[in-house]
Every structure is written in structure tokens, then in C-alpha cells.
Design a protein around this motif. Structure first.
Motif, short mmCIF file in Angstrom:
data_model
loop_
_atom_site.label_atom_id
_atom_site.label_comp_id
_atom_site.label_asym_id
_atom_site.label_seq_id
_atom_site.Cartn_x
_atom_site.Cartn_y
_atom_site.Cartn_z
N ASP A 18 -0.78 -4.88 5.12
CA ASP A 18 0.18 -4.64 4.79
C ASP A 18 1.18 -5.41 5.76
N GLU B 252 -3.04 -3.46 -1.91
CA GLU B 252 -2.48 -1.98 -2.39
C GLU B 252 -4.45 -1.53 -2.28
N ALA C 178 0.61 -0.71 0.02
CA ALA C 178 0.12 0.01 -0.06
C ALA C 178 1.15 1.22 0.05
N CYS D 263 2.81 1.88 -3.15
CA CYS D 263 2.24 1.92 -4.47
C CYS D 263 1.05 2.91 -4.43
#
Length: 189
Positions: free
Chosen positions: A104, A128, A16, A19
Motif C-alpha cells: 500500500d 489488493e 487494500a 477494496c
């Protein structure tokens, strides 16, 4: 008259924070409000046929980045799921819609957490989606996303769902790029 459309392609980093950071970095260079994001995701439901595209409708926020873009809540709604599903249907691409679990902490995909997320209706796990949707909502951008079914967590033993040297129908199938490109054309019109 011929209308020329421009498309930009890039590969984001996994996870996350990286990205979302990559997308944030593109905002000054790429003049668009539409982002097509696709990639592999773990499958949480063995009843989902291998090779189907998974379209997230909501993302469970088990990561930290989304909380910097949206108020605290368990889920963020993936706003353009119906548009992505309509595209898949029109093009005869097998798909399934459902919630996804964004984490995550992939080493914390424990049996207990898996069972909670599956019982709540999640069909996939990835790293993500929740953060990307929260960032897109915050920035006024449109996210169009889909996942390809990768490994299977809903089995007595982890199943990679991939044979050595074979990529067709897996999350590493290069044909998914073609789907993303056609989806970009679809939403650009």
C-alpha cells in the motif's frame, strides 16, 4: 431445462483498505461465496512475455489490511490459483503463475524492495491481493484472481509497456473483462 445464473459486477476502489471495504459492503447485498477480481499489476520480471495473464499463487503482505483478518506471516496463499490456471489453460489464454507483492506504499517500491521481492520469486506488484485473500479466508469466501501485466519495473528505466492510444494486450485491455466473465461462468458450474 435452462438454468439461469446471475452475476453482479462492480468496480472497487484502488488499494487494500478500500477494496476490502467494498467487498465487505457487498456481502449483505450479493448472496455469493465467489468473487472474481482482476486488474492491472506491475511486472517484476522482464522475462514474462507482455500480454500474459499473471495468476498469483501467494501474496507478500506489505500492506496493513490483511493483518486484521489473518495472523501475521510474510505470505498468504492464494487458494484458487490452480482453478484459475486450469481455466486459462482450457481456454488457450497465455498465463504465468507466481508470487505477487501486495503493497500500500507504492512510492516505496524502491530498487532495494523490488530486488528483495523479485529474488523471493514475486512476479508482480499490486495493492489488493493479500488483503482480499485474507478477508476471503476469514469470511469463508472464494477468491479467483488474475492480473494483467502493466508497467515493467525490471528495466534500467521504468517502462509503461503501453503506446499512446493503444490498449490491446495492456492492463487497460477491455478484453480482460471478457476473461473475468467467462471465469465467473466456469467457477459457477
Amino acid at each position: 431445462m435452462l438454468t439461469i445464473k446471475k452475476f453482479a459486477f462492480y468496480k472497487t476502489y484502488v488499494g487494500a483498505p478500500a477494496c476490502v471495504g467494498t467487498v465487505e459492503d457487498t456481502l449483505s447485498e450479493i448472496k455469493t461465496d465467489k468473487y472474481i477480481v482482476f486488474g492491472g499489476a506491475g511486472c517484476l520480471n522482464k522475462e514474462i512475455a507482455h500480454g500474459k495473464v499473471m495468476i498469483p499463487t501467494q501474496a507478500y503482505r506489505d500492506e496493513g489490511t490483511s493483518y486484521h483478518y489473518a495472523p501475521a506471516a510474510d505470505y498468504v496463499t492464494v487458494r484458487n490459483a490452480d482453478i484459475v490456471a486450469a481455466f486459462m489453460k482450457e481456454n488457450g489464454i497465455p498465463y504465468v503463475k507466481g508470487k505477487t507483492w501486495t503493497t500500500d506504499a507504492f512510492y516505496r517500491e524502491t530498487v532495494h524492495n523490488f530486488e528483495k521481492r523479485k529474488a523471493d520469486g514475486c512476479i508482480s506488484v499490486e495493492m489488493e491481493c493479500a488483503a482480499l485473500q485474507a478477508m476471503c479466508d476469514f469470511r469463508g469466501l472464494n477468491l479467483y484472481t488474475f492480473f494483467t501485466s502493466g508497467d515493467l519495473l525490471d528495466a534500467p528505466k521504468w517502462d509503461a509497456r503501453r503506446k499512446e492510444g493503444k490498449t490491446e494486450g495492456t492492463q487497460h485491455d477491455a478484453g480482460h473483462f471478457d476473461i473475468a466473465l467467462e471465469l465467473a461462468r466456469y467457477v459457477a458450474e
